[in-house]
Design a protein around this motif. Structure first.
Motif, PDB file in Angstrom:
ATOM      1  N   GLU A  19      -5.151 -50.089 -78.483  1.00  0.00           N
ATOM      2  CA  GLU A  19      -6.081 -49.444 -79.287  1.00  0.00           C
ATOM      3  C   GLU A  19      -7.118 -48.691 -78.219  1.00  0.00           C
ATOM      4  O   GLU A  19      -7.374 -47.496 -78.481  1.00  0.00           O
ATOM      5  CB  GLU A  19      -6.848 -50.146 -80.233  1.00  0.00           C
ATOM      6  N   ASN A  23      -7.092 -44.359 -78.087  1.00  0.00           N
ATOM      7  CA  ASN A  23      -8.572 -43.888 -78.576  1.00  0.00           C
ATOM      8  C   ASN A  23      -8.982 -42.935 -77.565  1.00  0.00           C
ATOM      9  O   ASN A  23      -9.508 -41.956 -77.667  1.00  0.00           O
ATOM     10  CB  ASN A  23      -9.852 -45.064 -78.703  1.00  0.00           C
ATOM     11  N   TYR A  38      -3.647 -50.668 -85.841  1.00  0.00           N
ATOM     12  CA  TYR A  38      -3.116 -51.380 -84.542  1.00  0.00           C
ATOM     13  C   TYR A  38      -2.794 -52.660 -84.610  1.00  0.00           C
ATOM     14  O   TYR A  38      -3.492 -53.567 -85.205  1.00  0.00           O
ATOM     15  CB  TYR A  38      -4.526 -50.994 -83.311  1.00  0.00           C
ATOM     16  N   GLU A  40      -1.829 -55.413 -82.036  1.00  0.00           N
ATOM     17  CA  GLU A  40      -1.675 -55.482 -80.502  1.00  0.00           C
ATOM     18  C   GLU A  40      -1.076 -56.909 -80.092  1.00  0.00           C
ATOM     19  O   GLU A  40      -1.387 -57.917 -80.586  1.00  0.00           O
ATOM     20  CB  GLU A  40      -3.122 -55.635 -79.808  1.00  0.00           C
TER      21      GLU A  40
END
Length: 228
Positions: A19, A23, A38, A40
């Motif tokens: 993320e 971003n 997202y 992860e």
């Protein structure tokens, strides 16, 4: 994607820090017509169910944290009408049971898919990995895959030492993985910029694993369920 009028959410799966990286990239594209979700990965292996797909992520061996991915479409057993009739299951439930739904009728009786479905049938399986040395996790995760897409950074055998240094693979190491995993087909990808005539090395690759091909931009295949 935004210019293509996408509005449904986009799910991105990757290692921890995904993320933050995305971003940072979005500084040049801050406004999107869809949201980004997202997932992860923090464990060596993890399984994700997403819109009918089963995704298995597995850690590989590169200079930075990197994962390979197996994507599967599981296929339920064939609906067995005679079993449904024998158990007096109402016909209005048949379609829902075939789709894997468990149903509790108004009279309190519960019907499960296992009551009317045969043994699970072979589904579809694709395994993808790049930026890695050969690992046992690749062999295990790609076992029996319909398509195995694997990095082949170097084709020249004298570059094996370089492959080990930078934690990449040669064509021949990838072919060995495909052979051990007993996949149906392998595509080589992620070539070194110095590799100009990759096709010249394919006869040696085919000596290890016959069903190997070079990947290229736009290459595609349509996978089919086995007929039974």
């Amino acid at each position: 994607m935004g210019n293509a009028e996408r509005t449904e959410p986009l799910v991105l799966i990757g290692p921890k820090g995904l993320e933050r990286v995305v971003n940072a990239l979005r500084i040049i594209a801050p406004e999107l017509p869809f949201t980004i979700q997202y997932i992860e990965i923090t464990e060596p292996e993890t399984d994700i169910e997403l819109k009918g797909y089963h995704i298995h992520a597995f850690r590989v061996n590169h200079n930075v944290i990197c994962y390979g991915y197996t994507v599967e479409i599981h296929r339920a057993g064939r609906f067995q009408v005679e079993r449904a009739i024998e158990q007096q299951i109402p016909k209005q439930f048949w379609n829902r049971l075939q789709k894997g739904e468990t149903i509790t009728a108004e009279d309190g009786v519960t019907y499960t898919p296992q009551m009317v479905l045969g043994a699970p049938r072979k589904g579809l399986k694709v395994t993808y990995c790049t930026d890695t040395r050969p690992t046992e996790s690749i062999v295990a995760s790609a076992k029996g895959a319909d398509l195995f897409i694997c990095e082949g950074m170097y084709a020249e055998k004298e570059k094996l030492a370089k492959a080990k240094q930078y934690k990449h693979m040669t064509f021949y190491e990838a072919a060995e993985l495909a052979k051990r995993a007993e996949v149906a087909e392998m595509w080589l990808t992620h070539f070194s910029p110095s590799l100009v005539h990759a096709e010249e090395y394919m006869p040696q690759v085919h000596g290890i694993f016959e069903h190997a091909a070079l990947g290229k931009d736009g290459k595609s295949v349509e996978l089919q369920f086995e007929e039974e």
